[in-house]
Design an enzyme around this catalytic site. Structure first.
Site, PDB file in Angstrom:
ATOM      1  N   ASP A 257      -3.019  -6.120  -1.271  1.00  0.00           N
ATOM      2  CA  ASP A 257      -2.968  -5.013  -0.792  1.00  0.00           C
ATOM      3  C   ASP A 257      -3.398  -3.908  -1.907  1.00  0.00           C
ATOM      4  OD1 ASP A 257      -2.711  -5.059   1.923  1.00  0.00           O
ATOM      5  OD2 ASP A 257      -0.706  -4.214   2.126  1.00  0.00           O
TER       6      ASP A 257
ATOM      7  N   LYS B 247      -6.211  -0.754   1.805  1.00  0.00           N
ATOM      8  CA  LYS B 247      -6.257   0.167   2.689  1.00  0.00           C
ATOM      9  C   LYS B 247      -6.030   1.643   2.280  1.00  0.00           C
ATOM     10  CE  LYS B 247      -4.155  -1.789   6.158  1.00  0.00           C
ATOM     11  NZ  LYS B 247      -3.266  -1.867   7.626  1.00  0.00           N
TER      12      LYS B 247
ATOM     13  N   MET C 228       4.182   7.911   2.309  1.00  0.00           N
ATOM     14  CA  MET C 228       2.747   8.134   2.690  1.00  0.00           C
ATOM     15  C   MET C 228       2.826   9.287   3.342  1.00  0.00           C
ATOM     16  SD  MET C 228       2.275   4.261   4.607  1.00  0.00           S
ATOM     17  CE  MET C 228       3.627   4.684   5.496  1.00  0.00           C
TER      18      MET C 228
END
Length: 323
Positions: A35, A57, A172
């Site tokens: 990732d 991502k 996030m």
């Protein structure tokens, strides 16, 4: 013959924080799928013939969609490959490891979770912030700052969360910081609650901005702080940071040398925690140069990490950054 997929927590950023088992899985893998938040340094332990696939991502920029990642893991597993799936932090703390595991179960591919060090604890630790501390913070919660956009109703119970937990860690959430702070205050959290925003936690590029709940969204915007970042609301008092020189110092709620620098109130209660310390050499080392200011915050050299204390915010309007 079916292979196996290891869903591995790659740690929060500092590659040395991966577990021994995580490294062993990398070393034996036929395929490594990693990732955006998994440090590429980890790939140096890969076999020379291993297939390396980047599946990072970022906001509005997905190399592979989640369903494509699921299909990739299933495909390689059914081909008999040993797959190391490297996910930032811990695979089951907002890492979508559960979704990937379900896809593997449905396809009949064996898998194993390899827990990792979550950024929700380690990033604050590298910034000198304990998420729990006796008599100061007896509970903490890890909360998503970016819910599934397809949900019609939020799954976060703001009315309970705002006051029931001492330390709140939002992952996030930098893009939703105005909403997060507004929701917490609307449901009873004090506007003066200390807040730290930690970018690239545990890496050499780590940045920490300290503000309060009322002003943190504006301060982050002024400072230009971007994702990936962790938001920590209710920073326990008298927290510590340790630089490369092992000098301890308080980051918040303090009064020590600021008056001599003309900076006003600074670090308090320091002697209680650190004992007697000759601060004169440290003050000379700071050597605040004239006019070295950014966004109203005074820049101060410090060996490892960057701290931004916004003007008129607690604890102090001083920025520690790498020289």
């Amino acid at each position: 013959m079916s292979g196996i997929v290891y869903l591995i927590g790659a740690g929060p950023g500092d590659f040395k924080l991966i577990t021994v088992k995580g490294r062993e899985c990398i070393e034996k893998a036929d395929v490594i799928v990693y990732d955006y938040l998994a440090d590429e340094t980890l790939l140096r332990w890969a076999r020379p013939d291993a297939e390396i696939i980047y599946a990072g991502k970022q906001c509005r920029n997905h190399t592979l969609h989640q369903y494509e990642i699921n299909e990739l893991l299933v495909d390689r597993g059914l081909k008999g490959k040993v797959v190391a799936r490297l996910k930032g932090g811990d695979p089951l703390v907002f890492g979508r490891g559960g979704e990937e595991a379900l896809a593997l179960v449905e396809a009949g591919v064996p898998f194993e979770f390899v827990p990792g060090v979550t950024s929700a604890i380690s990033a604050p630790a590298y910034a000198g912030i304990p998420v729990t501390q006796r008599a100061m913070a007896t509970s903490f919660a890890v909360v998503t700052g970016h819910e599934d956009p397809t949900k019609s109703v939020s799954g976060i119970h703001w009315e309970g969360l705002a006051t029931a937990v001492d330390t709140l860690c939002f992952v996030m959430g930098i893009g939703n910081l105005p909403i997060i702070s507004a929701k917490l205050m609307a449901n009873g959290r004090s506007p003066k609650t200390p807040v730290a925003v930690i970018r690239w936690g545990t890496k050499s590029t780590q940045e920490t901005l300290v503000s309060d709940l009322e002003h943190v969204a504006d301060d982050v915007e002024k400072a230009g702080l971007k994702a990936p970042a962790l938001i920590v609301a209710h920073v326990p008092e008298k927290m510590f940071d340790r630089g490369h020189d092992s000098a301890h110092f308080c980051l918040a709620y303090a009064e020590l040398f600021a008056p001599s620098l003309g900076l006003g109130t600074c670090w308090s209660g320091f002697a209680e925690y650190c004992g007697q310390y000759d601060w004169e050499p440290f003050l000379k080392e700071l050597n605040l140069p004239e006019g070295r200011k950014v966004g109203g915050a005074i820049m101060v050299g410090y060996p490892q990490y960057q701290y931004r204390y916004m003007p008129n915010r607690r604890p102090l309007d001083v920025t520690f950054d790498e020289d």
